[in-house]
Design an enzyme around this catalytic site. Structure first.
Site, PDB file in Angstrom:
ATOM      1  N   HIS A 145       0.838  -1.199   0.000  1.00  0.00           N
ATOM      2  CA  HIS A 145       0.000   0.000   0.000  1.00  0.00           C
ATOM      3  C   HIS A 145       0.872   1.247   0.000  1.00  0.00           C
ATOM      4  CE1 HIS A 145      -3.132  -2.835   1.318  1.00  0.00           C
ATOM      5  NE2 HIS A 145      -3.980  -1.969   0.821  1.00  0.00           N
ATOM      6  N   LYS A 149      -0.573   4.781   4.636  1.00  0.00           N
ATOM      7  CA  LYS A 149      -1.489   3.850   5.307  1.00  0.00           C
ATOM      8  C   LYS A 149      -1.050   3.617   6.751  1.00  0.00           C
ATOM      9  CE  LYS A 149      -3.908  -0.549   4.826  1.00  0.00           C
ATOM     10  NZ  LYS A 149      -5.194   0.053   5.226  1.00  0.00           N
TER      11      LYS A 149
HETATM   12  N1  LIG Z   1     -12.646  -0.870   2.487  1.00  0.00           N
HETATM   13  C1  LIG Z   1     -12.007  -0.372   1.424  1.00  0.00           C
HETATM   14  O1  LIG Z   1     -12.269  -0.740   0.260  1.00  0.00           O
HETATM   15  C2  LIG Z   1     -10.966   0.669   1.651  1.00  0.00           C
HETATM   16  C3  LIG Z   1     -10.672   1.046   2.923  1.00  0.00           C
HETATM   17  N2  LIG Z   1      -9.806   2.081   3.173  1.00  0.00           N
HETATM   18  C4  LIG Z   1      -9.684   2.493   4.559  1.00  0.00           C
HETATM   19  O2  LIG Z   1     -10.265   3.792   4.686  1.00  0.00           O
HETATM   20  C5  LIG Z   1      -9.624   4.509   5.738  1.00  0.00           C
HETATM   21  C6  LIG Z   1      -9.169   5.876   5.199  1.00  0.00           C
HETATM   22  O3  LIG Z   1      -8.125   5.668   4.284  1.00  0.00           O
HETATM   23  P1  LIG Z   1      -7.561   6.870   3.370  1.00  0.00           P
HETATM   24  O4  LIG Z   1      -8.663   7.410   2.526  1.00  0.00           O
HETATM   25  O5  LIG Z   1      -6.328   6.385   2.722  1.00  0.00           O
HETATM   26  O6  LIG Z   1      -7.194   7.923   4.511  1.00  0.00           O
HETATM   27  P2  LIG Z   1      -6.781   9.472   4.383  1.00  0.00           P
HETATM   28  O7  LIG Z   1      -5.829   9.714   5.504  1.00  0.00           O
HETATM   29  O8  LIG Z   1      -6.375   9.807   2.994  1.00  0.00           O
HETATM   30  O9  LIG Z   1      -8.160  10.241   4.681  1.00  0.00           O
HETATM   31  C7  LIG Z   1      -8.808  10.144   5.902  1.00  0.00           C
HETATM   32  C8  LIG Z   1      -9.975  11.120   5.918  1.00  0.00           C
HETATM   33  O10 LIG Z   1     -10.675  10.945   7.153  1.00  0.00           O
HETATM   34  C9  LIG Z   1     -10.550  12.116   7.942  1.00  0.00           C
HETATM   35  N3  LIG Z   1     -10.243  11.697   9.311  1.00  0.00           N
HETATM   36  C10 LIG Z   1      -9.176  10.996   9.718  1.00  0.00           C
HETATM   37  N4  LIG Z   1      -9.241  10.777  11.043  1.00  0.00           N
HETATM   38  C11 LIG Z   1     -10.364  11.357  11.461  1.00  0.00           C
HETATM   39  C12 LIG Z   1     -10.984  11.507  12.718  1.00  0.00           C
HETATM   40  N5  LIG Z   1     -10.436  10.993  13.836  1.00  0.00           N
HETATM   41  N6  LIG Z   1     -12.149  12.167  12.789  1.00  0.00           N
HETATM   42  C13 LIG Z   1     -12.712  12.673  11.683  1.00  0.00           C
HETATM   43  N7  LIG Z   1     -12.175  12.599  10.456  1.00  0.00           N
HETATM   44  C14 LIG Z   1     -11.013  11.939  10.350  1.00  0.00           C
HETATM   45  C15 LIG Z   1      -9.421  12.927   7.331  1.00  0.00           C
HETATM   46  O11 LIG Z   1      -9.643  14.303   7.578  1.00  0.00           O
HETATM   47  P3  LIG Z   1      -8.382  15.269   7.812  1.00  0.00           P
HETATM   48  O12 LIG Z   1      -7.451  15.022   6.647  1.00  0.00           O
HETATM   49  O13 LIG Z   1      -8.976  16.620   7.843  1.00  0.00           O
HETATM   50  O14 LIG Z   1      -7.745  14.811   9.102  1.00  0.00           O
HETATM   51  C16 LIG Z   1      -9.572  12.578   5.866  1.00  0.00           C
HETATM   52  O15 LIG Z   1     -10.588  13.347   5.267  1.00  0.00           O
HETATM   53  C17 LIG Z   1      -8.487   3.594   6.215  1.00  0.00           C
HETATM   54  O16 LIG Z   1      -8.923   2.875   7.338  1.00  0.00           O
HETATM   55  C18 LIG Z   1      -8.262   2.648   5.036  1.00  0.00           C
HETATM   56  O17 LIG Z   1      -7.706   1.423   5.396  1.00  0.00           O
HETATM   57  C19 LIG Z   1      -9.169   2.730   2.166  1.00  0.00           C
HETATM   58  C20 LIG Z   1      -9.410   2.358   0.861  1.00  0.00           C
HETATM   59  C21 LIG Z   1     -10.311   1.289   0.497  1.00  0.00           C
HETATM   60  O1  LIG Z   2      -5.714   2.035   3.150  1.00  0.00           O
HETATM   61  C1  LIG Z   2      -5.916   1.705   1.963  1.00  0.00           C
HETATM   62  O2  LIG Z   2      -5.512   2.380   1.022  1.00  0.00           O
HETATM   63  C2  LIG Z   2      -6.674   0.466   1.704  1.00  0.00           C
HETATM   64  N1  LIG Z   2      -7.186  -0.151   2.731  1.00  0.00           N
HETATM   65  C3  LIG Z   2      -7.984  -1.324   2.695  1.00  0.00           C
HETATM   66  C4  LIG Z   2      -7.338  -2.419   3.522  1.00  0.00           C
HETATM   67  O3  LIG Z   2      -6.814  -2.122   4.601  1.00  0.00           O
HETATM   68  O4  LIG Z   2      -7.384  -3.588   3.131  1.00  0.00           O
HETATM   69  C5  LIG Z   2      -8.399  -1.735   1.313  1.00  0.00           C
HETATM   70  C6  LIG Z   2      -7.450  -1.384   0.209  1.00  0.00           C
HETATM   71  O5  LIG Z   2      -6.444  -2.347   0.136  1.00  0.00           O
HETATM   72  C7  LIG Z   2      -6.882   0.013   0.317  1.00  0.00           C
END
Ligand SMILES: NC(=O)C1=CN([C@@H]2O[C@H](COP(=O)(O)OP(=O)(O)OC[C@H]3O[C@@H](n4cnc5c(N)ncnc54)[C@H](OP(=O)(O)O)[C@@H]3O)[C@@H](O)[C@H]2O)C=CC1
Ligand SMILES: O=C(O)C1=N[C@H](C(=O)O)C[C@H](O)C1
Length: 282
Positions: A145, A149
């Site tokens: 990743h 992450k």
């Molecule tokens: N299930 C799936 O298919 C996928 C799951 N994920 C998961 O999604 C989650 C987010 O990943 P990603 O998009 O890379 O993360 P990012 O760090 O890019 O974005 C996180 C977002 O959430 C906000 N945020 C973070 N912490 C808090 C908090 N405590 N309270 C409120 N808002 C918060 C951030 O706001 P700010 O920047 O203003 O702090 C930002 O807008 C992870 O757990 C990841 O593993 C990711 C991709 C696919």
């Molecule tokens: O954090 C990510 O980016 C992703 N998180 C998910 C995971 O923890 O499996 C899904 C995807 O791989 C992207």
């Protein structure tokens, strides 16, 4: 559908917001911890600390969440109080947080998936088949990743490891003395024990997400690999899930339920065609 998006400035939440607007859903609000001054994809982003008030004011049908474990649980609980469906892809929840998320589903429909790519659903089934068909073979998992992450191993890797354990148990596979043991990386003198599963997490650059299970023994190797080539796949899957979940009875649902219900509109093309498919009327 009246949808709200949390983590709307994030890598994934930003894609969800963009895709929701592109699909013509009514995005009733979007939040981030540090909201930007100007709109994102034409939507004003509010401060996440106002989440409960925003839910009460805008009455979404469903909230789609990609944030962090603490906020995921807090939002699920607020949605349970307000009677709003909740979809989350947030990974890295501890046991207590997972229990709290599941408790919210006594009151509202909750759908949680570690990975909203449809190919990963197929991968999970293949993982079980391979492990059951190849008793005694070594099993190792590698995931990669982006460098931002937070959790390791990934939520998808955890789901794949569960699929390995389930298949060994269901098919009575005699995997070896260390069956069920997960070994995270290796260094120094560390001879592999029969049955253990090595887990290796790479964090580099902007990799959207790659998972590979290696099943090896008897002078052969089977590799089952999934690669997300664009985060849009997660956004599309999460919004398909939101569409499917909205209006359902309270309960705890999985993305598997959505995939079983029907095929996806293909992402990455303007006309819904599978890329490279020249057939059919244009
Ligand atoms: N299930 C799936 O298919 C996928 C799951 N994920 C998961 O999604 C989650 C987010 O990943 P990603 O998009 O890379 O993360 P990012 O760090 O890019 O974005 C996180 C977002 O959430 C906000 N945020 C973070 N912490 C808090 C908090 N405590 N309270 C409120 N808002 C918060 C951030 O706001 P700010 O920047 O203003 O702090 C930002 O807008 C992870 O757990 C990841 O593993 C990711 C991709 C696919
Ligand atoms: O954090 C990510 O980016 C992703 N998180 C998910 C995971 O923890 O499996 C899904 C995807 O791989 C992207």
């Amino acid at each position: 559908m009246r949808v709200a998006v949390t983590g709307a400035t994030g890598r994934t939440g930003g894609e969800v917001l963009e895709e929701a607007v592109a699909r013509g859903y009514e995005v009733v609000f979007a939040t981030a911890r540090n909201p930007p001054a100007s709109p994102a994809h034409g939507v004003d982003v509010d401060a996440s600390e106002d989440f409960e008030a925003l839910v009460d004011e805008h009455e979404p049908n469903v909230v789609v969440d990609f944030t962090g474990p603490d906020s995921c649980v807090a939002y699920a609980e607020a949605c349970a109080d307000a009677g709003v469906a909740f979809v989350t892809g947030t990974t890295g929840l501890g046991d207590d947080q997972q229990a709290a998320l599941e408790a919210a589903s006594d009151h509202i429909p909750v759908l949680q998936a570690a990975n909203f790519a449809r190919g990963v659903q197929a991968l999970l089934a293949l993982v079980g088949d391979a492990v059951a068909a190849l008793p005694g073979y070594d099993v190792e998992l590698v995931e990669a990743h982006h460098n931002g992450k937070r959790d390791a191993p990934s939520g998808t890797a955890e789901a794949m490891l569960d699929a390995v354990d389930d298949a060994r148990e269901r098919h009575d596979v005699d995997a070896g003395d260390a069956a069920g043991e997960r070994v995270h990386g290796r260094e120094g003198e560390s001879l592999r024990e029969p049955g253990e599963v090595g887990v290796h997490s790479l964090r580099a650059g902007d990799v959207p997400g790659e998972h590979e299970l290696v099943v090896a023994g008897n002078h052969e190797e089977l590799r089952l690999q999934h690669r997300a080539t664009d985060r849009g796949v997660f956004a599309a899957g999460a919004l398909d899930a939101a569409d499917w979940l909205s209006g359902r009875d309270p309960g705890f649902y999985a993305f598997e339920d959505v995939v079983a219900a029907g095929s996806a509109d293909m992402v990455g093309t303007d006309d819904g065609q599978v890329p490279g498919d020249a057939g059919g009327e244009q």
